[in-house]
Design a protein around this motif. Sequence first.
Motif, PDB file in Angstrom:
ATOM      1  N   UNK A   1      97.011 -77.727   7.314  1.00 19.38           N
ATOM      2  CA  UNK A   1      96.678 -79.106   6.977  1.00 19.38           C
ATOM      3  C   UNK A   1      97.720 -79.651   6.021  1.00 19.38           C
ATOM      4  N   UNK A   2      98.235 -80.816   6.355  1.00 23.05           N
ATOM      5  CA  UNK A   2      99.132 -81.510   5.445  1.00 23.05           C
ATOM      6  C   UNK A   2     100.437 -80.784   5.196  1.00 23.05           C
ATOM      7  N   UNK A   3     101.223 -81.366   4.344  1.00 20.79           N
ATOM      8  CA  UNK A   3     102.512 -80.796   3.979  1.00 20.79           C
ATOM      9  C   UNK A   3     102.502 -80.519   2.480  1.00 20.79           C
ATOM     10  N   UNK A   4     103.453 -79.735   2.038  1.00 20.72           N
ATOM     11  CA  UNK A   4     103.601 -79.510   0.608  1.00 20.72           C
ATOM     12  C   UNK A   4     105.084 -79.506   0.269  1.00 20.72           C
ATOM     13  N   UNK A   5     105.390 -79.849  -0.955  1.00 26.59           N
ATOM     14  CA  UNK A   5     106.786 -79.991  -1.393  1.00 26.59           C
ATOM     15  C   UNK A   5     107.568 -78.698  -1.287  1.00 26.59           C
ATOM     16  N   UNK A   6     106.893 -77.566  -1.361  1.00 21.31           N
ATOM     17  CA  UNK A   6     107.604 -76.285  -1.345  1.00 21.31           C
ATOM     18  C   UNK A   6     107.550 -75.603   0.022  1.00 21.31           C
ATOM     19  N   UNK A   7     107.029 -76.292   1.018  1.00 20.10           N
ATOM     20  CA  UNK A   7     107.035 -75.817   2.417  1.00 20.10           C
ATOM     21  C   UNK A   7     106.318 -74.483   2.605  1.00 20.10           C
ATOM     22  N   UNK A   8     105.301 -74.215   1.786  1.00 13.92           N
ATOM     23  CA  UNK A   8     104.522 -72.985   1.936  1.00 13.92           C
ATOM     24  C   UNK A   8     103.649 -73.015   3.188  1.00 13.92           C
ATOM     25  N   UNK A   9     103.010 -74.174   3.456  1.00 16.89           N
ATOM     26  CA  UNK A   9     102.115 -74.270   4.623  1.00 16.89           C
ATOM     27  C   UNK A   9     102.862 -73.993   5.914  1.00 16.89           C
ATOM     28  N   UNK A  10     104.011 -74.628   6.074  1.00 12.99           N
ATOM     29  CA  UNK A  10     104.763 -74.439   7.314  1.00 12.99           C
ATOM     30  C   UNK A  10     105.325 -73.029   7.406  1.00 12.99           C
ATOM     31  N   UNK A  11     105.704 -72.447   6.278  1.00 12.05           N
ATOM     32  CA  UNK A  11     106.224 -71.080   6.306  1.00 12.05           C
ATOM     33  C   UNK A  11     105.132 -70.111   6.763  1.00 12.05           C
ATOM     34  N   UNK A  12     103.925 -70.269   6.226  1.00 13.79           N
ATOM     35  CA  UNK A  12     102.808 -69.422   6.651  1.00 13.79           C
ATOM     36  C   UNK A  12     102.520 -69.627   8.135  1.00 13.79           C
ATOM     37  N   UNK A  13     102.620 -70.868   8.596  1.00 14.92           N
ATOM     38  CA  UNK A  13     102.392 -71.167  10.004  1.00 14.92           C
ATOM     39  C   UNK A  13     103.443 -70.500  10.877  1.00 14.92           C
ATOM     40  N   UNK A  14     104.702 -70.555  10.475  1.00 18.14           N
ATOM     41  CA  UNK A  14     105.764 -69.929  11.265  1.00 18.14           C
ATOM     42  C   UNK A  14     105.565 -68.411  11.321  1.00 18.14           C
ATOM     43  N   UNK A  15     105.110 -67.811  10.235  1.00 20.14           N
ATOM     44  CA  UNK A  15     104.817 -66.373  10.252  1.00 20.14           C
ATOM     45  C   UNK A  15     103.676 -66.086  11.227  1.00 20.14           C
TER      46      UNK A  15
END
Length: 165
Positions: free
Chosen positions: A132-146
């Motif tokens: 959900x959403x984005x974050x300035x440090x790109x943690x959400x997308x990094x977890x998603x890519x993993x």
Amino acid sequence: MASHCHATVAAVVVAAAFAAVVAESPPHMAAFTFTKEMLSTCQEKSEISQEMVDEMQKNKGLLPDESSVAQRCFQECMAKEMGLLKNGGGVAVDNIVTVLKAALQMASEGSEDTYTIDTDAVTRDLEGCQFEGEDDECNNSHDTMKCLRSLGNPENMKRYITKES
């Protein structure tokens, strides 16, 4: 026995295609290739050196330093540019399923058997990687890519493949 062997080969081919999709290396499929312009844009945005990009590509998209905000944000930028992730957050499930179906069709060519992807199972698992959403440090997308990368292993791909009768 031969059917099992073909199914295993097809699973491995599709797993490799899936891994290529999430690894940000140029796959054979036009839908997820990236251009020098995309690369340049993402490098500028995240201030990543060419050496770091080369290392990520050599490691099939794995980040050399997962604690690096710049590397995570570069990965996010590339995933968005390639159509794996949506702007605003989330996995581009339809795009990924389309590419996987095309990869399996290519794997089936020249084979006596025809295989298809269980799109319901793939879709369900891809949706399980949503964020959900984005974050300035790109943690959400990094977890998603993993999460996406973990789905691309050969054992998971065997669950997704069905043989047409």
